[in-house]
Design a protein around this motif. Sequence first.
Motif, PDB file in Angstrom:
ATOM      1  N   HIS A  15       0.851  -1.188   0.000  1.00  0.00           N
ATOM      2  CA  HIS A  15       0.000   0.000   0.000  1.00  0.00           C
ATOM      3  C   HIS A  15       0.891   1.243   0.000  1.00  0.00           C
ATOM      4  O   HIS A  15       2.098   1.150   0.253  1.00  0.00           O
ATOM      5  CB  HIS A  15      -0.924   0.017   1.225  1.00  0.00           C
ATOM      6  N   ILE A  16       0.298   2.368  -0.284  1.00  0.00           N
ATOM      7  CA  ILE A  16       1.044   3.620  -0.277  1.00  0.00           C
ATOM      8  C   ILE A  16       0.876   4.289   1.084  1.00  0.00           C
ATOM      9  O   ILE A  16      -0.240   4.552   1.533  1.00  0.00           O
ATOM     10  CB  ILE A  16       0.556   4.572  -1.390  1.00  0.00           C
ATOM     11  N   GLY A  17       1.997   4.511   1.732  1.00  0.00           N
ATOM     12  CA  GLY A  17       1.981   5.170   3.035  1.00  0.00           C
ATOM     13  C   GLY A  17       2.686   6.516   2.975  1.00  0.00           C
ATOM     14  O   GLY A  17       3.153   6.947   1.915  1.00  0.00           O
ATOM     15  N   THR A  18       2.748   7.155   4.123  1.00  0.00           N
ATOM     16  CA  THR A  18       3.391   8.466   4.217  1.00  0.00           C
ATOM     17  C   THR A  18       4.541   8.408   5.202  1.00  0.00           C
ATOM     18  O   THR A  18       4.360   8.027   6.364  1.00  0.00           O
ATOM     19  CB  THR A  18       2.390   9.540   4.678  1.00  0.00           C
ATOM     20  N   ASP A  19       5.699   8.743   4.734  1.00  0.00           N
ATOM     21  CA  ASP A  19       6.874   8.861   5.590  1.00  0.00           C
ATOM     22  C   ASP A  19       7.056  10.341   5.890  1.00  0.00           C
ATOM     23  O   ASP A  19       6.994  11.179   4.985  1.00  0.00           O
ATOM     24  CB  ASP A  19       8.110   8.304   4.871  1.00  0.00           C
ATOM     25  N   SER A  20       7.234  10.692   7.131  1.00  0.00           N
ATOM     26  CA  SER A  20       7.312  12.116   7.482  1.00  0.00           C
ATOM     27  C   SER A  20       8.453  12.390   8.446  1.00  0.00           C
ATOM     28  O   SER A  20       8.887  11.513   9.198  1.00  0.00           O
ATOM     29  CB  SER A  20       5.995  12.588   8.109  1.00  0.00           C
ATOM     30  N   ILE A  21       8.942  13.599   8.394  1.00  0.00           N
ATOM     31  CA  ILE A  21       9.928  14.083   9.359  1.00  0.00           C
ATOM     32  C   ILE A  21       9.431  15.424   9.885  1.00  0.00           C
ATOM     33  O   ILE A  21       8.898  16.248   9.131  1.00  0.00           O
ATOM     34  CB  ILE A  21      11.325  14.232   8.727  1.00  0.00           C
ATOM     35  N   SER A  22       9.570  15.629  11.184  1.00  0.00           N
ATOM     36  CA  SER A  22       9.079  16.857  11.813  1.00  0.00           C
ATOM     37  C   SER A  22      10.203  17.528  12.585  1.00  0.00           C
ATOM     38  O   SER A  22      11.067  16.857  13.154  1.00  0.00           O
ATOM     39  CB  SER A  22       7.911  16.553  12.753  1.00  0.00           C
ATOM     40  N   TYR A  23      10.160  18.834  12.598  1.00  0.00           N
ATOM     41  CA  TYR A  23      11.135  19.622  13.333  1.00  0.00           C
ATOM     42  C   TYR A  23      10.399  20.597  14.231  1.00  0.00           C
ATOM     43  O   TYR A  23       9.481  21.298  13.786  1.00  0.00           O
ATOM     44  CB  TYR A  23      12.048  20.396  12.376  1.00  0.00           C
ATOM     45  N   ALA A  24      10.790  20.624  15.495  1.00  0.00           N
ATOM     46  CA  ALA A  24      10.161  21.536  16.443  1.00  0.00           C
ATOM     47  C   ALA A  24      10.616  22.960  16.168  1.00  0.00           C
ATOM     48  O   ALA A  24      11.784  23.212  15.875  1.00  0.00           O
ATOM     49  CB  ALA A  24      10.506  21.129  17.865  1.00  0.00           C
TER      50      ALA A  24
ATOM     51  N   LEU B 244       6.037   3.260  -0.891  1.00  0.00           N
ATOM     52  CA  LEU B 244       5.379   1.970  -0.998  1.00  0.00           C
ATOM     53  C   LEU B 244       5.763   1.162   0.233  1.00  0.00           C
ATOM     54  O   LEU B 244       6.951   0.957   0.498  1.00  0.00           O
ATOM     55  CB  LEU B 244       5.812   1.250  -2.273  1.00  0.00           C
ATOM     56  N   GLU B 245       4.769   0.700   0.989  1.00  0.00           N
ATOM     57  CA  GLU B 245       5.015  -0.054   2.205  1.00  0.00           C
ATOM     58  C   GLU B 245       4.446  -1.454   2.081  1.00  0.00           C
ATOM     59  O   GLU B 245       3.538  -1.706   1.275  1.00  0.00           O
ATOM     60  CB  GLU B 245       4.375   0.636   3.411  1.00  0.00           C
TER      61      GLU B 245
ATOM     62  N   ILE C 193       9.437   0.245   1.409  1.00  0.00           N
ATOM     63  CA  ILE C 193      10.065  -0.532   0.339  1.00  0.00           C
ATOM     64  C   ILE C 193      10.769   0.379  -0.651  1.00  0.00           C
ATOM     65  O   ILE C 193      11.920   0.159  -1.021  1.00  0.00           O
ATOM     66  CB  ILE C 193       9.027  -1.405  -0.398  1.00  0.00           C
ATOM     67  N   VAL C 194      10.076   1.422  -1.096  1.00  0.00           N
ATOM     68  CA  VAL C 194      10.643   2.340  -2.078  1.00  0.00           C
ATOM     69  C   VAL C 194       9.854   3.642  -2.052  1.00  0.00           C
ATOM     70  O   VAL C 194       8.640   3.646  -1.799  1.00  0.00           O
ATOM     71  CB  VAL C 194      10.608   1.723  -3.500  1.00  0.00           C
ATOM     72  N   GLN C 195      10.543   4.736  -2.281  1.00  0.00           N
ATOM     73  CA  GLN C 195       9.870   6.030  -2.352  1.00  0.00           C
ATOM     74  C   GLN C 195       9.369   6.269  -3.767  1.00  0.00           C
ATOM     75  O   GLN C 195      10.015   5.916  -4.751  1.00  0.00           O
ATOM     76  CB  GLN C 195      10.827   7.166  -1.966  1.00  0.00           C
ATOM     77  N   VAL C 196       8.178   6.879  -3.877  1.00  0.00           N
ATOM     78  CA  VAL C 196       7.619   7.280  -5.166  1.00  0.00           C
ATOM     79  C   VAL C 196       7.239   8.749  -5.066  1.00  0.00           C
ATOM     80  O   VAL C 196       7.183   9.316  -3.973  1.00  0.00           O
ATOM     81  CB  VAL C 196       6.388   6.422  -5.546  1.00  0.00           C
TER      82      VAL C 196
END
Length: 264
Positions: free
Chosen positions: A185-194, A215-216, A223-226
């Motif tokens: 499935h397509i997921g969301t990878d995120s990074i946050s900065y305070a 893609l997760e 698995i791979v970024q799109v």
Amino acid sequence: MSNKKAAEARRKAFEREEKIWKRDKLAFIAAVAAFIVSILHRVLFKPDVMTGEKGLRAVFLFSLLRIILGLAAEVSFGVALGRIMLIKRSEPLVTAADTMDKKYGSRKKKKKQSKAGRIAGFVLLYGFLFLMYMSFGVRETALHSQRNITGFSKFDNLSYAAFAGSTFMDMTEGETVAVEVSGAHIGTDSISYAMTSRRYNSRRHSSLTYRFSVLEDGGYENIVQVSEKEGKELEGILDRGKTYTVRLYKHSGLLASIEEKQYE
């Protein structure tokens, strides 16, 4: 030396100084412009395609441009810093006799020592700033998730060099590695900065978040970024109840193809 000749010497010194400052101003403007363009490219632009042969070319060109802009910023900054630190300024207010004494007299040794000191200071300062820039990222890297998946350098500029090299090899060789993925499935990878700001004697806390489409598998492992566009397209196609054969390019790990697994 007559007053007339001394005045002429001061006038020429002033003219030389004015020309030098004009060149320094242009060098500084060019350095700032190159740095701003480099930052804007890093923040605002992302590859629209990251899959298949077209995706390889897009990521390769994107990374190559990122490297070129980064080097342009580094070189132009070095030129500007060099002009400020290394060029010996004229001294228009001294008399012509003092100028002659400095040029040919007992101060010649001190002049050499001063020049050596300026060169050493320039090398140390530019080396320090260069290392800072190499490790500097505007927090978000367009290929952040893929960089983590492939284990490329955390330094933004070095990671783009790795992407340029790996995608070039993939375009040349075309080799892929097959991976079976269940629950794709397509997921969301995120990074946050305070982020903390002061206003009216109080502190306000907020966060800056960047999101990437990936893609997760069923275990939520990346698995791979799109690209964001491709993620939306795949979202409507993938079925978590099925198993897919995912082909990844050997060197960059980018997505070559994805097909539903066929059972015999």
